[in-house]
Write a protein that holds these residues in place. Structure first.
Motif, mmCIF file in Angstrom:
data_model
loop_
_atom_site.group_PDB
_atom_site.id
_atom_site.type_symbol
_atom_site.label_atom_id
_atom_site.label_comp_id
_atom_site.label_asym_id
_atom_site.label_seq_id
_atom_site.Cartn_x
_atom_site.Cartn_y
_atom_site.Cartn_z
ATOM 1 N N TYR A 155 0.850 -1.187 0.000
ATOM 2 C CA TYR A 155 0.000 0.000 0.000
ATOM 3 C C TYR A 155 0.889 1.241 0.000
ATOM 4 O O TYR A 155 1.850 1.324 0.770
ATOM 5 C CB TYR A 155 -0.925 0.008 1.209
ATOM 6 C CG TYR A 155 -2.022 -1.034 1.137
ATOM 7 C CD1 TYR A 155 -3.267 -0.726 0.603
ATOM 8 C CD2 TYR A 155 -1.809 -2.333 1.589
ATOM 9 C CE1 TYR A 155 -4.267 -1.677 0.520
ATOM 10 C CE2 TYR A 155 -2.805 -3.301 1.513
ATOM 11 C CZ TYR A 155 -4.033 -2.953 0.984
ATOM 12 O OH TYR A 155 -5.028 -3.894 0.898
ATOM 13 N N ILE A 156 0.586 2.182 -0.878
ATOM 14 C CA ILE A 156 1.397 3.385 -1.026
ATOM 15 C C ILE A 156 0.516 4.622 -0.942
ATOM 16 O O ILE A 156 -0.706 4.557 -1.104
ATOM 17 C CB ILE A 156 2.167 3.383 -2.367
ATOM 18 C CG1 ILE A 156 1.186 3.308 -3.547
ATOM 19 C CG2 ILE A 156 3.172 2.246 -2.411
ATOM 20 C CD1 ILE A 156 1.857 3.415 -4.906
ATOM 21 N N ASN A 157 1.159 5.761 -0.672
ATOM 22 C CA ASN A 157 0.502 7.060 -0.713
ATOM 23 C C ASN A 157 1.006 7.818 -1.930
ATOM 24 O O ASN A 157 2.210 7.844 -2.194
ATOM 25 C CB ASN A 157 0.795 7.863 0.555
ATOM 26 C CG ASN A 157 0.394 7.121 1.821
ATOM 27 O OD1 ASN A 157 -0.545 6.332 1.806
ATOM 28 N ND2 ASN A 157 1.103 7.363 2.910
ATOM 29 N N VAL A 158 0.099 8.425 -2.673
ATOM 30 C CA VAL A 158 0.464 9.144 -3.896
ATOM 31 C C VAL A 158 -0.004 10.587 -3.788
ATOM 32 O O VAL A 158 -1.178 10.847 -3.484
ATOM 33 C CB VAL A 158 -0.146 8.478 -5.143
ATOM 34 C CG1 VAL A 158 0.247 9.243 -6.400
ATOM 35 C CG2 VAL A 158 0.299 7.030 -5.249
ATOM 36 N N SER A 159 0.904 11.529 -4.037
ATOM 37 C CA SER A 159 0.593 12.958 -4.008
ATOM 38 C C SER A 159 0.761 13.546 -5.400
ATOM 39 O O SER A 159 1.694 13.186 -6.124
ATOM 40 C CB SER A 159 1.503 13.705 -3.026
ATOM 41 O OG SER A 159 1.360 13.188 -1.725
ATOM 42 N N GLY A 160 -0.145 14.443 -5.756
ATOM 43 C CA GLY A 160 -0.077 15.113 -7.051
ATOM 44 C C GLY A 160 -0.871 16.402 -7.024
ATOM 45 O O GLY A 160 -1.573 16.707 -6.052
ATOM 46 N N THR A 161 -0.767 17.162 -8.092
ATOM 47 C CA THR A 161 -1.502 18.421 -8.217
ATOM 48 C C THR A 161 -2.809 18.163 -8.948
ATOM 49 O O THR A 161 -2.808 17.645 -10.063
ATOM 50 C CB THR A 161 -0.673 19.470 -8.971
ATOM 51 O OG1 THR A 161 0.573 19.663 -8.291
ATOM 52 C CG2 THR A 161 -1.411 20.794 -9.033
ATOM 53 N N SER A 162 -3.918 18.511 -8.314
ATOM 54 C CA SER A 162 -5.228 18.255 -8.898
ATOM 55 C C SER A 162 -5.486 19.174 -10.085
ATOM 56 O O SER A 162 -4.815 20.202 -10.260
ATOM 57 C CB SER A 162 -6.324 18.452 -7.848
ATOM 58 O OG SER A 162 -6.317 19.780 -7.361
ATOM 59 N N LYS A 163 -6.453 18.816 -10.892
ATOM 60 C CA LYS A 163 -6.808 19.618 -12.058
ATOM 61 C C LYS A 163 -7.371 20.973 -11.625
ATOM 62 O O LYS A 163 -8.161 21.051 -10.696
ATOM 63 C CB LYS A 163 -7.852 18.894 -12.909
ATOM 64 C CG LYS A 163 -7.346 17.638 -13.591
ATOM 65 C CD LYS A 163 -8.439 17.009 -14.428
ATOM 66 C CE LYS A 163 -7.946 15.738 -15.113
ATOM 67 N NZ LYS A 163 -9.024 15.101 -15.910
ATOM 68 N N GLY A 164 -6.972 22.027 -12.312
ATOM 69 C CA GLY A 164 -7.500 23.349 -12.018
ATOM 70 C C GLY A 164 -8.874 23.542 -12.657
ATOM 71 O O GLY A 164 -9.060 23.243 -13.841
ATOM 72 N N THR A 199 -4.376 22.244 -6.518
ATOM 73 C CA THR A 199 -3.774 22.146 -5.200
ATOM 74 C C THR A 199 -3.172 20.757 -5.017
ATOM 75 O O THR A 199 -3.518 19.809 -5.719
ATOM 76 C CB THR A 199 -4.813 22.394 -4.089
ATOM 77 O OG1 THR A 199 -5.885 21.462 -4.240
ATOM 78 C CG2 THR A 199 -5.349 23.814 -4.159
ATOM 79 N N LYS A 200 -2.280 20.644 -4.050
ATOM 80 C CA LYS A 200 -1.668 19.351 -3.760
ATOM 81 C C LYS A 200 -2.675 18.443 -3.059
ATOM 82 O O LYS A 200 -3.265 18.825 -2.049
ATOM 83 C CB LYS A 200 -0.424 19.533 -2.892
ATOM 84 C CG LYS A 200 0.289 18.218 -2.592
ATOM 85 C CD LYS A 200 1.499 18.431 -1.696
ATOM 86 C CE LYS A 200 2.168 17.095 -1.370
ATOM 87 N NZ LYS A 200 3.334 17.274 -0.465
ATOM 88 N N VAL A 201 -2.851 17.249 -3.601
ATOM 89 C CA VAL A 201 -3.787 16.270 -3.046
ATOM 90 C C VAL A 201 -3.040 14.957 -2.836
ATOM 91 O O VAL A 201 -2.270 14.525 -3.690
ATOM 92 C CB VAL A 201 -4.992 16.042 -3.986
ATOM 93 C CG1 VAL A 201 -5.941 15.003 -3.397
ATOM 94 C CG2 VAL A 201 -5.726 17.353 -4.239
#
Length: 208
Positions: A107-116, A168-170
């Protein structure tokens, strides 16, 4: 203790398990990442580990960044990330990390920038309910009252109102790894990942 890597979102698809159920999955291209710096902390069993992803164009880099890589005698990278870990005894500058750091079922955590989504109203941004749509109503999509008048005589910070939505970072936690293709550095995880296809994402795996 954790393992962090940088990757790129390729897109979504679906897989079928042995029972014939559909599993929505996201395809990620993870790494290979190179360790560019290790900062050991005194009186502490942890270190700050910096990793790099994707080779950079020297003509588009600043001189301090070029000097940072030149000092450690490693190629220049476009994306950098630093994370704290106590698992650094077997790591050294220049070591390459790939998807072999993970296993199917982890199980991993993934962070990214959501669509504007641009400037959005109350209903779309905060899921407010609308006003009456009957004839004569003058409150269809208006917010209504946003605060008292005389006291306090102002609107408190943080009030849910219209404004910029998205971009924003999610972070999505506990995504299960469904499959791994080591030869192409492909990671397939169950569920959705924030952002559009091609976005840079950051992967974190906690190790007990």
């Amino acid at each position: 203790m954790s393992i962090d890597m940088i990757g790129q979102k390729i897109g979504m698809t679906q897989l079928f398990n042995k029972k014939g159920s559909v599993i929505p999955v996201t395809v990620l291209q993870v790494g290979p990442c190179t360790i560019t710096q290790i900062k050991k902390k005194e009186n502490n069993n942890s270190a700050n580990i910096q990793i790099g992803y994707q080779y950079a164009n020297l003509n588009k880099m600043k001189k301090p960044n070029i000097g940072h890589f030149k000092k450690n005698r490693i190629p220049c990278f476009k994306y950098l990330k630093e994370y704290k870990s106590s698992y650094y005894n077997n790591l050294n500058i220049g070591k390459i990390l790939n998807v072999n750091q993970f296993e199917i079922g982890n199980y991993i955590n993934v962070s990214g920038t959501s669509k504007g989504k641009g400037f959005s109203g109350y209903q779309k941004r905060h899921n407010f309910s609308r006003g009456p749509m009957s004839h004569g109503s003058k409150n269809h999509r208006q917010p209504g009252s946003i605060g008292a008048g005389t006291t306090p005589g102002r609107v408190f910070p943080g009030k849910k109102m219209a404004g910029r939505m998205g971009n924003t970072k999610v972070t999505i936690k506990n995504l299960k790894i469904i499959n791994i293709h080591s030869e192409k550095n492909i990671l397939i995880v169950k569920g959705s990942i924030p952002g559009k296809n091609g976005n840079i994402i950051y992967i974190n795996k906690k190790i007990k």
